[in-house]
Design a protein around this motif. Structure first.
Motif, PDB file in Angstrom:
ATOM      1  N   ALA A 236      30.340   1.029  20.850  1.00  0.00           N
ATOM      2  CA  ALA A 236      30.467   2.482  20.992  1.00  0.00           C
ATOM      3  C   ALA A 236      30.799   3.131  19.654  1.00  0.00           C
ATOM      4  O   ALA A 236      30.258   4.196  19.303  1.00  0.00           O
ATOM      5  N   ALA A 237      31.683   2.484  18.884  1.00  0.00           N
ATOM      6  CA  ALA A 237      32.044   3.033  17.573  1.00  0.00           C
ATOM      7  C   ALA A 237      30.848   3.032  16.626  1.00  0.00           C
ATOM      8  O   ALA A 237      30.620   4.004  15.886  1.00  0.00           O
ATOM      9  N   LEU A 238      30.047   1.984  16.631  1.00  0.00           N
ATOM     10  CA  LEU A 238      28.867   1.913  15.782  1.00  0.00           C
ATOM     11  C   LEU A 238      27.826   2.941  16.210  1.00  0.00           C
ATOM     12  O   LEU A 238      27.158   3.550  15.361  1.00  0.00           O
ATOM     13  N   ALA A 239      27.679   3.109  17.504  1.00  0.00           N
ATOM     14  CA  ALA A 239      26.730   4.106  18.002  1.00  0.00           C
ATOM     15  C   ALA A 239      27.138   5.508  17.554  1.00  0.00           C
ATOM     16  O   ALA A 239      26.315   6.300  17.092  1.00  0.00           O
ATOM     17  N   LYS A 240      28.417   5.795  17.693  1.00  0.00           N
ATOM     18  CA  LYS A 240      28.931   7.099  17.257  1.00  0.00           C
ATOM     19  C   LYS A 240      28.706   7.290  15.760  1.00  0.00           C
ATOM     20  O   LYS A 240      28.272   8.355  15.302  1.00  0.00           O
TER      21      LYS A 240
ATOM     22  N   THR B  45      26.723   9.866  21.753  1.00  0.00           N
ATOM     23  CA  THR B  45      27.091   8.601  22.387  1.00  0.00           C
ATOM     24  C   THR B  45      27.865   8.864  23.665  1.00  0.00           C
ATOM     25  O   THR B  45      28.780   9.686  23.694  1.00  0.00           O
ATOM     26  N   ILE B  46      27.495   8.140  24.707  1.00  0.00           N
ATOM     27  CA  ILE B  46      28.150   8.265  26.010  1.00  0.00           C
ATOM     28  C   ILE B  46      28.580   6.875  26.454  1.00  0.00           C
ATOM     29  O   ILE B  46      27.768   5.946  26.497  1.00  0.00           O
TER      30      ILE B  46
ATOM     31  N   VAL C 279      39.406   4.280  24.235  1.00  0.00           N
ATOM     32  CA  VAL C 279      38.506   4.127  23.092  1.00  0.00           C
ATOM     33  C   VAL C 279      37.594   5.339  22.973  1.00  0.00           C
ATOM     34  O   VAL C 279      37.379   5.880  21.877  1.00  0.00           O
ATOM     35  N   CYS C 280      37.051   5.784  24.103  1.00  0.00           N
ATOM     36  CA  CYS C 280      36.171   6.955  24.067  1.00  0.00           C
ATOM     37  C   CYS C 280      36.928   8.198  23.605  1.00  0.00           C
ATOM     38  O   CYS C 280      36.380   9.025  22.851  1.00  0.00           O
ATOM     39  N   ASP C 281      38.161   8.347  24.049  1.00  0.00           N
ATOM     40  CA  ASP C 281      38.977   9.473  23.583  1.00  0.00           C
ATOM     41  C   ASP C 281      39.183   9.385  22.076  1.00  0.00           C
ATOM     42  O   ASP C 281      39.113  10.396  21.365  1.00  0.00           O
TER      43      ASP C 281
ATOM     44  N   GLY D  92      36.025  10.344  20.418  1.00  0.00           N
ATOM     45  CA  GLY D  92      35.563  11.690  20.725  1.00  0.00           C
ATOM     46  C   GLY D  92      34.229  11.714  21.436  1.00  0.00           C
ATOM     47  O   GLY D  92      33.388  12.595  21.187  1.00  0.00           O
ATOM     48  N   ILE D  93      34.002  10.747  22.334  1.00  0.00           N
ATOM     49  CA  ILE D  93      32.743  10.695  23.083  1.00  0.00           C
ATOM     50  C   ILE D  93      33.040  10.773  24.572  1.00  0.00           C
ATOM     51  O   ILE D  93      34.161  10.512  25.017  1.00  0.00           O
TER      52      ILE D  93
END
Length: 368
Positions: free
Chosen positions: A32-36, A42-43, A74-76, A79-80
């Motif tokens: 998720a971090a790499l996608a962002k 990123t969702i 992690v999403c918080d 920021g996704i």
């Protein structure tokens, strides 16, 4: 830090949308971090696979309780957006019940493959497409590469982390939509990225057991779901002579030596096969475990299967030379511990050519 080649899609990052399958562990969190970081929208999506109350009190359960909270945190942090979808009934029917039924039928199941074939891929694919995603990214340690005929599945660079055996049933269409950005990294690099990005799961331990059997008591779970699984029967030798009794065939798998409780035998005995209808466990010397061929069911083809290849018949086994003739996998040399219910995954070097479920085996002509 690392490149984002695995996320590169036609048209560049502008307007791209990546859905990340998030289990709450460090691997999917880094994805998720790499996608962002790639610049794409990123969702994060988590499938809740257990009753929330039960899973909260069950350490080691995947995709529930603490893991959902970790994924959300992690999403918080990134920021996704993060969505949780309840797929408990689907997981129970496609994975847990199937696991119990396979053991009851004398086969050795692989629930992680069933989960990938069902909730984790099929259901997540539908969700990702509904969300308008350009791809679905996961934390599996495999590589997706583009060859002359399109998308290919390859082993991870780190052989200790490779998960290709559990993804043999991935279809060509799914491969076109999937991204596996961790396949070219060692695990310590993944944890380092998590720490660099301030993710709270950087030091979170990896799950070790089957997620819905965190205490490792497979037989106990099967007996709870299928009470008839505790029906006892005979332990017999290859000639049918009774050597002892057992308390349910669910306690045994092909190749097992421990736990037979048979004394006074001239040589070590192993479980050669299970006969569920007769509730019999058949044992014999190690030579009786030798298999010359296996019949495969539900073969999934990802590459050319003609000619020499290697076959992996257990998750921890080394691939061995073999050939495929129709649905018959013929080993160049006798193979041991080949159990119905397991998968045979076929390779050409690091490339996954496909695989199927071991439906039956043919014994090699070896002297006992």
């Amino acid at each position: 830090m690392t490149d984002f080649a695995d996320f590169q899609l036609a048209g560049g990052p502008a307007g791209r949308r990546i859905v990340v399958a998030m289990s709450g562990g460090v691997d999917s969190s880094v994805v998720a971090a790499l996608a962002k970081a790639s610049g794409a929208e990123t969702i994060g999506v988590t499938l809740q696979l257990y009753d929330h109350g039960e899973a909260t009190a069950r350490p080691g359960a995947c995709c529930a309780g603490r893991d959902i909270r970790d994924a959300r945190a992690v999403c918080d942090r990134l920021g996704i957006a993060h969505y949780v979808f309840d797929h408990e009934s689907s997981f129970r029917a496609q994975v847990v019940d199937h696991f119990a039924d396979e053991y009851l039928a004398g086969r050795t199941p692989i629930p992680c493959v069933q989960c990938n074939m069902g909730p984790k891929f099929t259901d997540l694919f539908a969700l990702a497409r509904d969300l308008g995603a350009d791809c679905l990214a996961t934390g599996h340690y495999v590589r997706r590469m583009i060859g002359a005929d399109g998308s290919e599945l390859h082993r991870a660079v780190d052989p200790a982390r490779d998960q290709s055996y559990f993804l043999f049933a991935t279809t060509r269409d799914q491969l076109d939509f999937l991204r596996f950005p961790l396949g070219g990294m060692p695990k310590d690099r993944v944890r380092a990225i998590a720490a660099e990005m301030g993710l709270g799961v950087a030091a979170k331990p990896d799950s070790q057991d089957i997620c819905f059997v965190p205490d490792g008591d497979y037989a106990g779970l099967v007996k709870k779901l299928r009470p008839a699984a505790s029906d006892g029967g005979e332990i017999v030798d290859l000639s049918g002579r009774a050597l002892g009794r057992h308390e349910g065939i669910i306690h045994y798998t092909v190749g097992q030596r421990r736990g037979l409780d048979i004394g006074g035998q001239p040589e070590p005995l192993y479980v050669v096969r299970l006969e569920p209808e007769a509730r019999r466990v058949v044992v014999g010397p190690r030579a009786a475990l030798a298999v010359s061929a296996a019949r495969l069911a539900d073969l999934n083809v990802l590459g050319p299967l003609e000619g020499p290849l290697t076959a992996k018949v257990r998750s921890m086994a080394k691939p061995v030379p073999a050939r495929l003739h129709g649905d018959q996998l013929v080993f160049d040399a006798p193979e041991y511990g080949v159990a119905p219910g397991q998968a045979a995954v076929l390779y050409d070097g690091d490339r996954v050519l496909g695989g199927g479920w071991i439906a039956a085996t043919e014994g090699a002509a070896l002297a006992a």
